[in-house]
Design an enzyme around this catalytic site. Structure first.
Site, PDB file in Angstrom:
ATOM      1  N   GLU A  93      -1.709  28.395  26.854  1.00  0.00           N
ATOM      2  CA  GLU A  93      -3.123  28.747  26.749  1.00  0.00           C
ATOM      3  C   GLU A  93      -3.763  28.015  25.569  1.00  0.00           C
ATOM      4  OE1 GLU A  93      -3.698  32.933  28.915  1.00  0.00           O
ATOM      5  OE2 GLU A  93      -3.160  33.122  26.817  1.00  0.00           O
ATOM      6  N   CYS A 106      -8.352  25.514  19.611  1.00  0.00           N
ATOM      7  CA  CYS A 106      -7.098  26.067  19.110  1.00  0.00           C
ATOM      8  C   CYS A 106      -6.012  25.714  20.133  1.00  0.00           C
ATOM      9  CB  CYS A 106      -7.232  27.580  18.938  1.00  0.00           C
ATOM     10  SG  CYS A 106      -5.697  28.356  18.437  1.00  0.00           S
ATOM     11  N   CYS A 113       7.255  30.577  22.431  1.00  0.00           N
ATOM     12  CA  CYS A 113       7.531  30.317  21.010  1.00  0.00           C
ATOM     13  C   CYS A 113       9.012  30.508  20.739  1.00  0.00           C
ATOM     14  CB  CYS A 113       6.707  31.253  20.131  1.00  0.00           C
ATOM     15  SG  CYS A 113       6.828  30.810  18.381  1.00  0.00           S
ATOM     16  N   CYS A 117       7.459  37.169  16.456  1.00  0.00           N
ATOM     17  CA  CYS A 117       6.649  38.003  15.566  1.00  0.00           C
ATOM     18  C   CYS A 117       6.209  39.219  16.370  1.00  0.00           C
ATOM     19  CB  CYS A 117       5.411  37.254  15.076  1.00  0.00           C
ATOM     20  SG  CYS A 117       5.793  35.740  14.176  1.00  0.00           S
ATOM     21  N   CYS A 120       2.575  39.515  18.073  1.00  0.00           N
ATOM     22  CA  CYS A 120       2.104  38.371  18.859  1.00  0.00           C
ATOM     23  C   CYS A 120       2.567  38.463  20.310  1.00  0.00           C
ATOM     24  CB  CYS A 120       2.631  37.096  18.210  1.00  0.00           C
ATOM     25  SG  CYS A 120       2.262  35.628  19.164  1.00  0.00           S
ATOM     26  N   CYS A 334      -6.524  35.889  17.872  1.00  0.00           N
ATOM     27  CA  CYS A 334      -5.225  35.624  17.234  1.00  0.00           C
ATOM     28  C   CYS A 334      -4.174  36.614  17.703  1.00  0.00           C
ATOM     29  CB  CYS A 334      -5.351  35.796  15.722  1.00  0.00           C
ATOM     30  SG  CYS A 334      -6.162  34.427  14.964  1.00  0.00           S
TER      31      CYS A 334
HETATM   32  S1  SF4 Z   1       2.652  34.287  15.731  1.00  0.00           S
HETATM   33 FE1  SF4 Z   1       3.395  34.061  17.826  1.00  0.00          FE
HETATM   34  S2  SF4 Z   1       3.212  31.885  18.237  1.00  0.00           S
HETATM   35 FE2  SF4 Z   1       3.075  32.129  16.001  1.00  0.00          FE
HETATM   36  S3  SF4 Z   1       5.200  31.921  15.263  1.00  0.00           S
HETATM   37 FE3  SF4 Z   1       4.880  34.110  15.619  1.00  0.00          FE
HETATM   38  S4  SF4 Z   1       5.606  34.433  17.732  1.00  0.00           S
HETATM   39 FE4  SF4 Z   1       5.287  32.243  17.467  1.00  0.00          FE
END
Ligand code: SF4
Length: 342
Positions: A93, A106, A113, A117, A120, A334
């Protein structure tokens, strides 16, 4: 057989070598480069001043299928989001935002990923691998063509950890800044990281001319460990120590500390003071972002707590911004990007 390179993977020097290698004059390289990076034309058959022989070579030697726009969503606040399908069914995306009269794209650097996190949505999906330079660039080019406006600012802050895909990301930044490309200013390109220390060291040692945004989110090891697995490998104390020792190598105003405000977790007055003190030491600015993707019992803080934290950080005499990210209604804010929109 090795994978064919993406049409946008090559820089001008590499195009020159390719063109000479297939027996043509070097000036053709610049013509091709301009079709791709100035005119954003990804259909080789439309390169009207290029002989058929060269076009046939390119069609044979490169991956020339542009990313497919699977979904294009528009927010009530003007933000737009595209779900792209790329080679090998990789989904990413990309977001178009109007920030302070600047058109910002962005961009994603990985499909999914490789880090995790808690806050996220990308982390909840499957990791499908790194994007190539061309796959990073075509997100900007296709979006720009669809919106029909100038791009003034690019942030590599979409899906993925950019410094885990270092070479492809830096090459994409160089091409975005190229005189015969979109010519986006060095100060208008930002690479973000969750705190991947080896990548940050490389970025600083290489004197990369782009802005660096580091997601700190907490200066407390135990708290940070709860929300980011990057903390296991690269503890915040090591990161802070390295940044302070090397601050002379970081050009002034080039570093941003990103700090997600999570109610009940990282918003005490002590957190605010420590954060302000660090920014002061590093001559960095701070972006405070209220949590968008709620997890466990952690919620987006209310406006009163956001303002109190903001004021406490500001009191330290540093540059701090409250960046409530746009595009919430289309899940473009975000922490809300994921690899497939349903
Ligand atoms: S915020 Fe999301 S995209 Fe960014 S490093 Fe952490 S898991 Fe990966």
């Amino acid at each position: 057989m090795a994978d064919k390179p993406h049409l946008l993977d090559l820089n001008l020097q590499e195009w020159s070598e390719y063109i000479i290698g297939i027996g043509h004059k070097k000036y053709r390289a610049r013509q091709i480069f301009e079709w791709l990076h100035t005119h954003l034309e990804l259909d080789v058959t439309r390169f009207s001043n290029i002989p058929d022989d060269i076009k046939n070579h390119i069609l044979n030697d490169f991956y020339t299928t542009p990313a497919k726009v699977v979904k294009h969503l528009k927010s009530t606040d003007g933000t737009e989001k595209i779900l792209f399908e790329m080679k090998d069914q990789k989904f990413v995306e990309t977001v178009w935002l109007k920030l302070r009269n600047r058109n910002t794209v962005c961009v994603s650097s990985q499909a999914g990923c490789s880090l995790y996190c808690e806050f996220c949505m990308t982390a909840k999906g499957k990791f499908q691998g790194n994007l190539s330079t061309g796959e990073i660039l075509e997100q900007v080019y296709i979006f720009k063509r669809l919106v029909g406006e100038t791009v003034n600012n690019v942030v590599i802050m979409g899906m993925g950890e950019p410094l885990m895909n270092y070479d492809a990301v830096m090459k994409a930044c160089n091409l975005l800044n190229h005189d015969f490309g979109l010519n986006i200013g060095l100060r208008r390109i930002t690479v973000s990281t969750a705190g991947v220390l080896p990548g940050i060291k490389k970025f600083i040692n290489n004197e990369e001319p782009y802005n660096l945004a580091i997601s700190v989110h907490s200066l407390n090891h135990d708290v940070r460990l709860k929300i980011m697995d990057a903390e296991k490998k690269w503890p915040i104390s090591d990161l802070v120590k390295y940044l302070i020792e090397n601050k002379h190598n970081l050009k002034k105003n080039k570093l941003t500390i990103e700090y997600l405000m999570i109610g009940g977790l990282n918003m005490t007055s002590r957190d605010a003071k420590e954060l302000g003190y660090l920014a002061q030491k590093l001559d960095a600015k701070i972006n405070l972002i209220p949590l968008n993707f709620e997890f466990d019992d952690y919620k987006r803080p209310d406006e009163k707590s956001i303002d109190a934290f903001f004021q406490a950080v500001k009191h330290c005499g540093v540059q701090v911004f409250n960046r409530s990210s746009p595009g919430y209604d289309i899940q473009a804010a975000c922490g809300m990007l994921k690899y497939q929109t349903v």
